[in-house]
Scaffold this active site. Structure first.
Site, PDB file in Angstrom:
ATOM      1  N   CYS A 177      -1.761  10.502  -6.651  1.00 17.03           N
ATOM      2  CA  CYS A 177      -2.809  10.274  -5.644  1.00 17.03           C
ATOM      3  C   CYS A 177      -3.967  11.227  -5.894  1.00 17.03           C
ATOM      4  CB  CYS A 177      -2.248  10.504  -4.237  1.00 17.03           C
ATOM      5  SG  CYS A 177      -1.072   9.252  -3.763  1.00 17.03           S
ATOM      6  N   ASN A 180       4.661   7.297  -5.797  1.00  9.90           N
ATOM      7  CA  ASN A 180       3.317   7.535  -6.320  1.00  9.90           C
ATOM      8  C   ASN A 180       3.106   9.027  -6.569  1.00  9.90           C
ATOM      9  OD1 ASN A 180       0.612   7.627  -6.896  1.00  9.90           O
ATOM     10  ND2 ASN A 180      -0.006   6.224  -5.276  1.00  9.90           N
ATOM     11  N   GLY A 197     -11.266  -0.282 -13.299  1.00  9.61           N
ATOM     12  CA  GLY A 197     -11.972  -1.394 -13.925  1.00  9.61           C
ATOM     13  C   GLY A 197     -12.131  -1.231 -15.428  1.00  9.61           C
ATOM     14  N   LYS A 252       0.857  -1.184   0.000  1.00 11.24           N
ATOM     15  CA  LYS A 252       0.000   0.000   0.000  1.00 11.24           C
ATOM     16  C   LYS A 252       0.892   1.233   0.000  1.00 11.24           C
ATOM     17  CE  LYS A 252      -4.108   1.994   0.526  1.00 11.24           C
ATOM     18  NZ  LYS A 252      -3.732   3.228  -0.176  1.00 11.24           N
TER      19      LYS A 252
END
Length: 311
Positions: free
Chosen positions: A131, A128, A220, A45
Protein backbone atom coordinates in the site's frame (compact mmCIF):
# COMPACT_ATOMS: atom_id res chain seq x y z
CA UNK A 1 -10.74 -24.24 -29.78
CA UNK A 2 -8.84 -21.38 -28.11
CA UNK A 3 -9.38 -21.13 -24.35
CA UNK A 4 -8.34 -18.52 -21.78
CA UNK A 5 -9.24 -20.80 -18.86
CA UNK A 6 -6.65 -20.94 -16.10
CA UNK A 7 -5.85 -22.55 -12.75
CA UNK A 8 -4.50 -20.59 -9.79
CA UNK A 9 -3.92 -21.87 -6.26
CA UNK A 10 -5.68 -25.10 -7.11
CA UNK A 11 -8.84 -23.34 -8.32
CA UNK A 12 -10.15 -23.26 -11.89
CA UNK A 13 -11.31 -20.07 -13.60
CA UNK A 14 -13.13 -19.75 -16.94
CA UNK A 15 -11.08 -16.71 -17.91
CA UNK A 16 -7.62 -15.48 -16.87
CA UNK A 17 -8.76 -11.84 -16.66
CA UNK A 18 -10.05 -10.17 -13.49
CA UNK A 19 -10.09 -6.75 -11.85
CA UNK A 20 -7.21 -5.38 -9.78
CA UNK A 21 -7.91 -4.54 -6.15
CA UNK A 22 -8.93 -0.91 -5.95
CA UNK A 23 -10.89 -0.84 -9.21
CA UNK A 24 -14.60 -1.64 -9.52
CA UNK A 25 -14.64 -3.38 -6.14
CA UNK A 26 -15.58 -0.85 -3.44
CA UNK A 27 -19.22 -1.96 -3.12
CA UNK A 28 -21.21 -5.17 -3.53
CA UNK A 29 -22.89 -3.60 -6.56
CA UNK A 30 -19.56 -3.03 -8.31
CA UNK A 31 -18.37 -6.54 -7.44
CA UNK A 32 -21.58 -8.00 -8.86
CA UNK A 33 -20.89 -6.22 -12.15
CA UNK A 34 -17.42 -7.76 -12.39
CA UNK A 35 -18.83 -11.16 -11.36
CA UNK A 36 -21.44 -11.05 -14.12
CA UNK A 37 -18.96 -9.90 -16.81
CA UNK A 38 -16.68 -12.21 -18.81
CA UNK A 39 -14.00 -11.82 -16.11
CA UNK A 40 -13.00 -15.11 -14.55
CA UNK A 41 -13.43 -13.82 -11.00
CA UNK A 42 -13.01 -10.67 -8.90
CA UNK A 43 -10.97 -9.39 -5.99
CA UNK A 44 -12.50 -7.14 -3.33
CA UNK A 45 -11.22 -3.71 -2.37
CA UNK A 46 -8.35 -4.16 0.05
CA UNK A 47 -10.13 -4.34 3.40
CA UNK A 48 -8.89 -2.97 6.69
CA UNK A 49 -10.44 -4.03 9.99
CA UNK A 50 -12.78 -1.04 10.08
CA UNK A 51 -14.33 1.30 7.51
CA UNK A 52 -11.92 3.92 6.11
CA UNK A 53 -12.92 7.08 4.24
CA UNK A 54 -9.44 7.32 2.68
CA UNK A 55 -7.51 10.41 1.64
CA UNK A 56 -9.13 13.75 0.71
CA UNK A 57 -10.29 14.27 -2.88
CA UNK A 58 -9.24 14.69 -5.61
CA UNK A 59 -7.21 11.53 -5.04
CA UNK A 60 -7.45 9.77 -8.44
CA UNK A 61 -6.80 11.27 -11.87
CA UNK A 62 -6.78 9.72 -15.33
CA UNK A 63 -3.79 10.99 -17.31
CA UNK A 64 -2.89 10.38 -20.97
CA UNK A 65 -0.73 7.27 -20.44
CA UNK A 66 -2.41 5.92 -17.33
CA UNK A 67 -3.41 7.22 -13.94
CA UNK A 68 -2.14 8.66 -10.68
CA UNK A 69 -3.78 8.01 -7.34
CA UNK A 70 -3.34 8.44 -3.63
CA UNK A 71 -6.50 6.78 -2.36
CA UNK A 72 -5.44 6.05 1.21
CA UNK A 73 -7.19 2.67 1.45
CA UNK A 74 -10.83 3.75 1.40
CA UNK A 75 -12.94 0.64 2.02
CA UNK A 76 -16.07 -0.62 3.75
CA UNK A 77 -14.23 -2.68 6.36
CA UNK A 78 -13.54 -6.41 6.53
CA UNK A 79 -16.99 -7.50 7.73
CA UNK A 80 -18.71 -5.90 4.73
CA UNK A 81 -16.66 -7.85 2.18
CA UNK A 82 -16.46 -11.08 4.15
CA UNK A 83 -20.23 -11.19 4.70
CA UNK A 84 -20.82 -10.55 1.00
CA UNK A 85 -18.41 -13.30 -0.04
CA UNK A 86 -19.99 -15.80 2.35
CA UNK A 87 -23.41 -14.98 0.92
CA UNK A 88 -22.02 -15.31 -2.61
CA UNK A 89 -20.59 -18.74 -1.77
CA UNK A 90 -24.13 -19.89 -0.99
CA UNK A 91 -25.43 -18.47 -4.29
CA UNK A 92 -22.62 -19.58 -6.57
CA UNK A 93 -20.71 -22.38 -4.84
CA UNK A 94 -19.00 -23.45 -8.04
CA UNK A 95 -17.05 -20.16 -8.35
CA UNK A 96 -14.00 -18.88 -6.48
CA UNK A 97 -13.31 -15.25 -5.52
CA UNK A 98 -10.48 -13.25 -3.94
CA UNK A 99 -10.59 -11.33 -0.66
CA UNK A 100 -7.93 -8.60 -0.43
CA UNK A 101 -6.93 -7.29 2.98
CA UNK A 102 -4.30 -5.50 5.01
CA UNK A 103 -3.94 -4.20 8.55
CA UNK A 104 -2.89 -0.70 9.48
CA UNK A 105 -0.35 -2.41 11.76
CA UNK A 106 1.05 -5.96 12.00
CA UNK A 107 -1.27 -6.64 14.94
CA UNK A 108 -4.31 -5.53 12.94
CA UNK A 109 -3.21 -7.70 10.03
CA UNK A 110 -3.18 -10.73 12.34
CA UNK A 111 -6.57 -9.77 13.79
CA UNK A 112 -8.05 -9.63 10.29
CA UNK A 113 -6.45 -12.87 9.10
CA UNK A 114 -7.56 -14.73 12.23
CA UNK A 115 -11.12 -13.53 11.60
CA UNK A 116 -10.93 -14.86 8.03
CA UNK A 117 -9.37 -18.11 9.23
CA UNK A 118 -12.25 -18.63 11.67
CA UNK A 119 -14.85 -17.94 8.95
CA UNK A 120 -16.29 -20.27 6.32
CA UNK A 121 -14.70 -18.31 3.47
CA UNK A 122 -13.31 -20.84 0.98
CA UNK A 123 -11.76 -18.62 -1.69
CA UNK A 124 -8.32 -17.07 -2.09
CA UNK A 125 -6.93 -14.38 0.21
CA UNK A 126 -4.63 -11.62 -1.04
CA UNK A 127 -2.54 -9.97 1.68
CA UNK A 128 -1.62 -6.54 0.36
CA UNK A 129 2.01 -5.82 1.31
CA UNK A 130 2.18 -2.88 -1.09
CA UNK A 131 0.00 0.00 0.00
CA UNK A 132 2.00 2.99 -1.25
CA UNK A 133 -0.49 5.72 -0.49
CA UNK A 134 -0.99 5.84 3.27
CA UNK A 135 0.83 8.92 4.60
CA UNK A 136 3.45 8.06 7.21
CA UNK A 137 3.38 4.32 6.43
CA UNK A 138 6.14 2.66 4.36
CA UNK A 139 5.39 -0.25 2.05
CA UNK A 140 5.83 -3.48 4.02
CA UNK A 141 7.25 -5.40 1.06
CA UNK A 142 10.24 -3.06 0.80
CA UNK A 143 11.22 -4.02 4.37
CA UNK A 144 12.41 -7.60 3.88
CA UNK A 145 12.94 -8.24 7.58
CA UNK A 146 9.38 -7.14 8.38
CA UNK A 147 7.97 -9.11 5.44
CA UNK A 148 9.65 -12.32 6.60
CA UNK A 149 8.51 -11.75 10.18
CA UNK A 150 4.87 -11.14 9.21
CA UNK A 151 4.73 -14.18 6.92
CA UNK A 152 6.38 -16.35 9.57
CA UNK A 153 3.76 -15.29 12.11
CA UNK A 154 0.84 -15.57 9.65
CA UNK A 155 1.60 -19.16 8.65
CA UNK A 156 1.68 -20.28 12.26
CA UNK A 157 -2.13 -20.09 12.27
CA UNK A 158 -3.44 -19.33 8.75
CA UNK A 159 -4.36 -22.41 6.71
CA UNK A 160 -6.52 -21.00 3.90
CA UNK A 161 -5.10 -20.28 0.40
CA UNK A 162 -3.02 -17.10 0.72
CA UNK A 163 -1.09 -14.93 -1.71
CA UNK A 164 0.53 -11.50 -1.52
CA UNK A 165 0.22 -8.28 -3.53
CA UNK A 166 3.65 -6.77 -4.18
CA UNK A 167 5.01 -3.38 -5.11
CA UNK A 168 7.45 -3.24 -8.02
CA UNK A 169 11.07 -4.07 -7.29
CA UNK A 170 13.78 -2.44 -9.38
CA UNK A 171 17.02 -4.21 -8.52
CA UNK A 172 18.06 -7.77 -9.42
CA UNK A 173 19.36 -8.37 -5.91
CA UNK A 174 15.95 -7.39 -4.52
CA UNK A 175 14.27 -10.00 -6.74
CA UNK A 176 16.72 -12.54 -5.32
CA UNK A 177 16.19 -11.48 -1.71
CA UNK A 178 12.40 -11.28 -1.95
CA UNK A 179 12.10 -14.66 -3.71
CA UNK A 180 14.31 -16.30 -1.09
CA UNK A 181 11.83 -15.14 1.56
CA UNK A 182 8.68 -16.07 -0.35
CA UNK A 183 9.98 -19.55 -1.16
CA UNK A 184 10.09 -20.35 2.57
CA UNK A 185 6.30 -20.22 2.82
CA UNK A 186 3.26 -22.06 1.38
CA UNK A 187 2.10 -19.05 -0.61
CA UNK A 188 -0.31 -19.80 -3.47
CA UNK A 189 0.56 -16.72 -5.52
CA UNK A 190 2.31 -13.37 -5.74
CA UNK A 191 0.64 -10.46 -7.54
CA UNK A 192 3.04 -8.26 -9.52
CA UNK A 193 2.65 -5.29 -9.35
CA UNK A 194 0.87 -2.56 -7.48
CA UNK A 195 1.31 0.97 -8.78
CA UNK A 196 4.76 2.54 -8.89
CA UNK A 197 4.79 4.62 -5.74
CA UNK A 198 5.16 8.35 -5.42
CA UNK A 199 5.05 9.61 -8.97
CA UNK A 200 4.12 13.21 -9.73
CA UNK A 201 1.90 14.45 -12.55
CA UNK A 202 1.57 18.14 -13.41
CA UNK A 203 -0.96 20.06 -15.48
CA UNK A 204 -0.10 23.69 -16.24
CA UNK A 205 1.66 24.58 -12.97
CA UNK A 206 -0.26 22.39 -10.53
CA UNK A 207 -0.33 18.85 -9.27
CA UNK A 208 -3.56 16.96 -10.10
CA UNK A 209 -4.33 15.16 -6.81
CA UNK A 210 -4.59 16.61 -3.33
CA UNK A 211 -3.00 14.10 -0.90
CA UNK A 212 0.75 14.20 -0.24
CA UNK A 213 1.08 17.41 -2.30
CA UNK A 214 0.37 15.48 -5.49
CA UNK A 215 2.55 12.42 -4.99
CA UNK A 216 0.75 9.20 -5.92
CA UNK A 217 0.91 5.71 -7.36
CA UNK A 218 1.37 5.53 -11.13
CA UNK A 219 -0.64 2.99 -13.15
CA UNK A 220 -1.42 2.26 -16.78
CA UNK A 221 0.85 2.24 -19.83
CA UNK A 222 3.68 3.85 -17.87
CA UNK A 223 4.24 0.76 -15.77
CA UNK A 224 3.94 -2.20 -18.18
CA UNK A 225 7.71 -2.74 -18.67
CA UNK A 226 8.22 -2.67 -14.90
CA UNK A 227 5.28 -5.02 -14.32
CA UNK A 228 6.51 -7.49 -16.96
CA UNK A 229 10.00 -7.45 -15.46
CA UNK A 230 8.60 -8.27 -12.01
CA UNK A 231 6.34 -11.03 -13.34
CA UNK A 232 9.21 -12.68 -15.20
CA UNK A 233 11.80 -12.19 -12.45
CA UNK A 234 9.58 -13.97 -9.94
CA UNK A 235 8.55 -16.63 -12.47
CA UNK A 236 12.26 -17.43 -12.80
CA UNK A 237 12.89 -17.47 -9.04
CA UNK A 238 9.82 -18.80 -7.22
CA UNK A 239 9.09 -22.47 -6.62
CA UNK A 240 6.43 -23.77 -9.06
CA UNK A 241 3.72 -23.94 -6.36
CA UNK A 242 3.79 -20.13 -6.08
CA UNK A 243 1.98 -18.86 -9.16
CA UNK A 244 1.94 -15.30 -10.45
CA UNK A 245 -0.82 -12.80 -11.15
CA UNK A 246 0.30 -10.15 -13.63
CA UNK A 247 -0.95 -6.60 -13.08
CA UNK A 248 0.12 -3.36 -14.71
CA UNK A 249 -0.31 -1.68 -18.07
CA UNK A 250 -2.84 -4.10 -19.58
CA UNK A 251 -4.69 -2.08 -22.23
CA UNK A 252 -4.93 -4.72 -24.95
CA UNK A 253 -4.94 -8.44 -25.59
CA UNK A 254 -1.29 -8.10 -26.59
CA UNK A 255 -0.48 -6.72 -23.14
CA UNK A 256 -2.25 -9.65 -21.47
CA UNK A 257 -0.42 -12.04 -23.81
CA UNK A 258 2.92 -10.56 -22.73
CA UNK A 259 2.11 -10.94 -19.03
CA UNK A 260 1.34 -14.63 -19.59
CA UNK A 261 4.43 -15.04 -21.77
CA UNK A 262 6.43 -13.71 -18.82
CA UNK A 263 4.86 -16.30 -16.52
CA UNK A 264 1.53 -14.98 -15.25
CA UNK A 265 -1.32 -17.44 -14.62
CA UNK A 266 -3.92 -14.67 -14.25
CA UNK A 267 -3.97 -11.06 -15.41
CA UNK A 268 -5.63 -8.13 -13.64
CA UNK A 269 -7.02 -4.92 -15.14
CA UNK A 270 -6.68 -1.70 -13.16
CA UNK A 271 -6.44 1.66 -14.92
CA UNK A 272 -7.97 0.29 -18.15
CA UNK A 273 -10.98 -1.03 -16.25
CA UNK A 274 -11.34 2.31 -14.46
CA UNK A 275 -11.32 4.17 -17.78
CA UNK A 276 -13.33 1.75 -19.94
CA UNK A 277 -15.61 -0.23 -17.64
CA UNK A 278 -16.83 -3.82 -18.04
CA UNK A 279 -16.43 -3.77 -21.83
CA UNK A 280 -12.66 -3.98 -21.29
CA UNK A 281 -12.91 -7.62 -20.19
CA UNK A 282 -14.75 -8.67 -23.36
CA UNK A 283 -12.51 -6.69 -25.70
CA UNK A 284 -9.20 -7.82 -24.18
CA UNK A 285 -10.34 -11.46 -23.97
CA UNK A 286 -11.24 -11.43 -27.68
CA UNK A 287 -7.95 -9.74 -28.59
CA UNK A 288 -5.99 -12.29 -26.54
CA UNK A 289 -7.83 -15.21 -28.17
CA UNK A 290 -7.13 -13.76 -31.63
CA UNK A 291 -3.38 -13.60 -30.91
CA UNK A 292 -3.43 -17.17 -29.57
CA UNK A 293 -5.29 -18.44 -32.64
CA UNK A 294 -2.88 -16.66 -34.98
CA UNK A 295 0.09 -18.29 -33.23
CA UNK A 296 -1.53 -21.72 -33.00
CA UNK A 297 -1.90 -21.73 -29.20
CA UNK A 298 -5.01 -23.43 -27.82
CA UNK A 299 -4.44 -22.80 -24.11
CA UNK A 300 -2.41 -20.48 -21.90
CA UNK A 301 -0.01 -23.26 -20.88
CA UNK A 302 1.15 -23.44 -24.52
CA UNK A 303 3.07 -20.18 -24.10
CA UNK A 304 3.09 -19.29 -20.38
CA UNK A 305 6.59 -18.43 -19.22
CA UNK A 306 8.12 -19.16 -22.63
CA UNK A 307 9.65 -15.75 -23.15
CA UNK A 308 12.48 -15.95 -25.68
CA UNK A 309 15.92 -14.44 -25.11
CA UNK A 310 18.54 -13.28 -27.60
CA UNK A 311 21.55 -15.60 -27.73
Amino acid sequence: MVSTKTVLGGFEFDNCLMNAAGVWCMTKEELEEVKDSVAGTFVTKTATLDYRAGNPEPRYQNVPLGSINSMGLPNQGLTYYLDYLLELQEREPERTFFLSLVGMSPNETHTILKQVEASNFNGLVELNLSCPNVPGKPQIAYDFEMTEQILSEVFQYFTKPLGIKLPPYFDIVHFDQAAAIFNQFPLRFVNCVNSIGNGLYIEDESVVIKPKNGFGGIGGEYIKPTALANVHAFYQRLKPEIQIIGTGGVLTGRDAFEHILCGASMVQLGTTLQKEGMEAFQRITEELKAIMAEKGYEKLADFRGKLQYID
